[in-house]
Design an enzyme around this catalytic site. Structure first.
Site, mmCIF file in Angstrom:
data_model
loop_
_atom_site.group_PDB
_atom_site.id
_atom_site.type_symbol
_atom_site.label_atom_id
_atom_site.label_comp_id
_atom_site.label_asym_id
_atom_site.label_seq_id
_atom_site.Cartn_x
_atom_site.Cartn_y
_atom_site.Cartn_z
ATOM 1 N N ASP A 29 0.784 -1.165 -0.075
ATOM 2 C CA ASP A 29 0.005 0.107 0.075
ATOM 3 C C ASP A 29 0.965 1.288 0.056
ATOM 4 O O ASP A 29 2.044 0.847 -0.003
ATOM 5 C CB ASP A 29 -0.979 -0.039 1.203
ATOM 6 C CG ASP A 29 -0.206 -0.045 2.454
ATOM 7 O OD1 ASP A 29 0.973 0.164 2.548
ATOM 8 O OD2 ASP A 29 -0.852 -0.036 3.505
ATOM 9 N N SER A 30 0.303 2.404 -0.096
ATOM 10 C CA SER A 30 0.956 3.713 -0.127
ATOM 11 C C SER A 30 1.749 4.261 1.135
ATOM 12 O O SER A 30 2.109 5.042 1.118
ATOM 13 C CB SER A 30 0.203 4.691 -0.841
ATOM 14 O OG SER A 30 -0.875 4.972 -0.098
ATOM 15 N N GLY A 31 1.098 3.814 2.153
ATOM 16 C CA GLY A 31 1.180 4.371 3.171
ATOM 17 C C GLY A 31 -0.015 5.453 3.857
ATOM 18 O O GLY A 31 0.302 5.670 5.136
ATOM 19 N N GLY A 32 -0.608 5.857 2.822
ATOM 20 C CA GLY A 32 -1.459 6.911 3.234
ATOM 21 C C GLY A 32 -2.574 6.541 4.155
ATOM 22 O O GLY A 32 -2.889 7.180 4.943
ATOM 23 N N PHE A 33 -2.978 5.145 4.105
ATOM 24 C CA PHE A 33 -4.111 5.044 5.042
ATOM 25 C C PHE A 33 -3.847 4.872 6.462
ATOM 26 O O PHE A 33 -4.619 5.256 7.064
ATOM 27 C CB PHE A 33 -4.939 3.398 4.431
ATOM 28 C CG PHE A 33 -5.800 3.031 5.433
ATOM 29 C CD1 PHE A 33 -7.385 3.356 5.105
ATOM 30 C CD2 PHE A 33 -5.628 2.238 6.347
ATOM 31 C CE1 PHE A 33 -8.222 3.238 5.918
ATOM 32 C CE2 PHE A 33 -6.933 1.569 7.277
ATOM 33 C CZ PHE A 33 -8.089 2.360 6.932
ATOM 34 N N ASP A 78 -2.882 8.217 -1.913
ATOM 35 C CA ASP A 78 -4.334 8.947 -2.008
ATOM 36 C C ASP A 78 -4.245 9.239 -0.638
ATOM 37 O O ASP A 78 -3.912 8.898 0.438
ATOM 38 C CB ASP A 78 -5.315 8.061 -2.730
ATOM 39 C CG ASP A 78 -5.546 7.074 -1.847
ATOM 40 O OD1 ASP A 78 -4.957 6.522 -0.904
ATOM 41 O OD2 ASP A 78 -6.633 6.281 -2.093
ATOM 42 N N GLN A 114 -11.509 7.298 -5.724
ATOM 43 C CA GLN A 114 -12.110 7.582 -4.421
ATOM 44 C C GLN A 114 -13.441 8.383 -4.865
ATOM 45 O O GLN A 114 -13.932 8.218 -6.004
ATOM 46 C CB GLN A 114 -11.210 8.731 -3.818
ATOM 47 C CG GLN A 114 -9.898 7.937 -3.241
ATOM 48 C CD GLN A 114 -10.527 7.057 -1.847
ATOM 49 O OE1 GLN A 114 -11.370 7.256 -1.387
ATOM 50 N NE2 GLN A 114 -9.189 6.377 -1.585
ATOM 51 N N GLY A 125 -11.477 3.811 -0.122
ATOM 52 C CA GLY A 125 -12.577 4.531 0.731
ATOM 53 C C GLY A 125 -13.757 3.500 1.063
ATOM 54 O O GLY A 125 -14.968 4.339 1.431
ATOM 55 N N ASP A 132 -7.926 -7.556 -0.007
ATOM 56 C CA ASP A 132 -6.881 -7.848 1.238
ATOM 57 C C ASP A 132 -7.848 -7.412 2.385
ATOM 58 O O ASP A 132 -8.710 -6.500 2.537
ATOM 59 C CB ASP A 132 -5.864 -6.861 1.022
ATOM 60 C CG ASP A 132 -5.831 -5.640 1.522
ATOM 61 O OD1 ASP A 132 -6.604 -4.693 0.636
ATOM 62 O OD2 ASP A 132 -5.680 -5.077 2.617
ATOM 63 N N CYS A 183 -12.294 -28.414 5.726
ATOM 64 C CA CYS A 183 -11.282 -27.863 5.783
ATOM 65 C C CYS A 183 -9.998 -28.689 5.875
ATOM 66 O O CYS A 183 -9.978 -29.649 6.813
ATOM 67 C CB CYS A 183 -10.747 -26.957 6.898
ATOM 68 S SG CYS A 183 -9.451 -25.841 6.756
ATOM 69 N N CYS A 224 -6.800 -27.926 6.289
ATOM 70 C CA CYS A 224 -5.561 -27.194 6.967
ATOM 71 C C CYS A 224 -4.957 -27.967 8.186
ATOM 72 O O CYS A 224 -6.024 -28.975 8.701
ATOM 73 C CB CYS A 224 -5.991 -25.656 7.430
ATOM 74 S SG CYS A 224 -6.646 -25.641 8.990
ATOM 75 N N CYS A 273 -7.416 -28.306 11.303
ATOM 76 C CA CYS A 273 -8.619 -28.978 11.332
ATOM 77 C C CYS A 273 -8.298 -30.505 11.288
ATOM 78 O O CYS A 273 -9.040 -31.159 11.390
ATOM 79 C CB CYS A 273 -9.446 -28.366 10.108
ATOM 80 S SG CYS A 273 -10.297 -26.849 10.383
ATOM 81 N N HIS A 312 -5.911 -21.547 9.949
ATOM 82 C CA HIS A 312 -7.168 -21.990 9.292
ATOM 83 C C HIS A 312 -8.048 -20.816 8.788
ATOM 84 O O HIS A 312 -8.541 -21.055 7.719
ATOM 85 C CB HIS A 312 -8.143 -22.593 10.670
ATOM 86 C CG HIS A 312 -9.517 -22.625 10.186
ATOM 87 N ND1 HIS A 312 -9.862 -23.742 9.601
ATOM 88 C CD2 HIS A 312 -10.520 -21.702 10.131
ATOM 89 C CE1 HIS A 312 -11.339 -23.392 9.082
ATOM 90 N NE2 HIS A 312 -11.538 -22.235 9.375
#
Ligand SMILES: [Zn+2]
Length: 372
Positions: A92-96, A146, A189, A216, A266, A304, A306, A309, A335
């Protein structure tokens, strides 16, 4: 080395199943990207993340620029080498995170000045600096800087914020150094205002990006509003480019996003939940601290594959969380990620077979039914 791009193998309504080609290998879509905040998916080795079926992971520029620092990551051979993830990585850009710092940051047209949440030291992030940091990290997919517009926002505030983000998108494009198989994604946005979303999408198409994110959302607007925004925003994006819904979400959000034409997701939800005893399963969400699991010898999720499980009973997980043993978060994170990946794999197969609606309905019925 292959050019970056999305090959779409099949569509089912707006939904698509495809293959994302990158410098670091191919990823089947739709795909869920586990969040590796500080160059680690918390509680998981890279081998474990791979074993869940994940094809691409996310790193957080904000955290990595503070610790260990982009120069140090570059000296260690980049993020891929450092964290043993030779596959694609999106940063990510770091903005959030910076926008979330509240009083600790000051925004202006050129960029944002902020105080580190670790030691209060002053830092500055601009579109150009964000591109340089993500370059040092060797991100396969770089995100433009952004401003994530706060929610709720008036149309006037949302417009000013979106317009600045579009100027930053343009500066990000100019500063990004293109390499074969690498990509820069723009971020739409405009909050919950169709006209602003349309203007943002048009501005990004004009600049030109290898992929397009919808930003957003998942900021408190609720699922119905989020789906409404996707209903009108996704058709404004180029069909041949990957589409990424940022920070989303629950298993139900993911199925709704896939049905609306999103390729990439994500979210910290499955990993964070794994550390707090919350299990996402084909039979709904369980709190493993609940006393009803104390003597439950059944596997967490009978559907599942994994290790959690396959090898352990619910009662063991319950016990681990009650004793605050670190294996509890490790097994449950594994899991939860395995469940998210299986949900996306199932959606992909369903799209290829032209039966996504039926697949989503069956998944929702399972969550409703519970575990008896
Ligand atoms: Zn499992």
């Amino acid at each position: 080395m292959s050019e970056f791009g999305l090959d779409i193998a099949a569509t089912d309504g707006p939904a698509r199943a495809g293959t994302l080609r990158t410098a670091h290998g191919a990823v089947s879509t739709p795909t869920f990207m586990p969040v590796g905040t500080a160059a680690t998916v918390k509680a998981m080795t890279a081998d474990a993340v791979r074993a869940t079926g994940a094809g691409i992971v996310l790193g957080n520029t904000y955290h990595l620029m503070l610790r260990p620092g982009p120069e140090r990551v570059a000296a260690l051979g980049g993020l891929h080498r450092m964290m043993d993830w030779p596959g694609p990585i999106l940063t990510d850009s770091g903005g959030f995170q910076i926008m979330s710092l509240g009083k600790l940051r000051k925004l202006d047209e050129d960029g944002v000045t902020f105080a580190s949440h670790i030691d209060g030291s002053k830092h500055r992030l601009t579109p150009e600096r964000s591109m340089a940091i993500q370059h040092s990290l060797d991100a396969t997919i770089t995100m433009v800087l952004d401003e994530c517009t706060p929610f709720p926002a008036t149309e006037e505030v949302a417009r000013a914020s979106m317009e600045m983000s579009m100027r930053w998108a343009s500066r990000s494009r100019a500063a990004f150094i293109p390499r074969p198989g690498y990509a820069l994604f723009g971020i739409v946005q405009g909050s919950v205002f169709p006209e602003l979303r349309a203007r943002s999408a048009a501005a990004l198409r004009e600049i030109g990006f290898e992929g397009f994110a919808v930003g957003g959302l998942a900021v408190g607007e609720g699922q119905a509003e989020m789906f409404a925004v996707l209903d009108y925003t996704v058709p404004m994006l180029p069909a041949e480019r990957p589409r990424y819904l940022m920070g989303v979400g629950t298993p139900d959000d993911l199925l709704g996003g896939v049905a609306r034409g999103i390729d990439m997701f994500d979210c910290v939800m499955p990993t964070r939940a794994g550390r707090t005893a919350r299990a996402y399963t084909s039979r709904g969400v369980f709190n493993m601290r609940n006393a009803r699991f104390a003597d439950d010898a059944r596997p967490l999720d009978p559907d599942c594959a994994c290790p959690c499980c396959q090898k352990h009973a619910r009662a063991y997980l319950h016990h681990l969380f009650r004793c605050e043993e670190m294996l509890g978060p490790m097994l449950l994170t594994w899991h939860n990620l395995a469940y998210y990946q299986s949900l996306m794999r199932g959606a992909r197969v369903a799209i290829l077979d032209g039966r996504l609606d039926g697949y989503a309905a069956a998944a929702r019925a399972g969550w409703q039914e519970g575990d008896g």
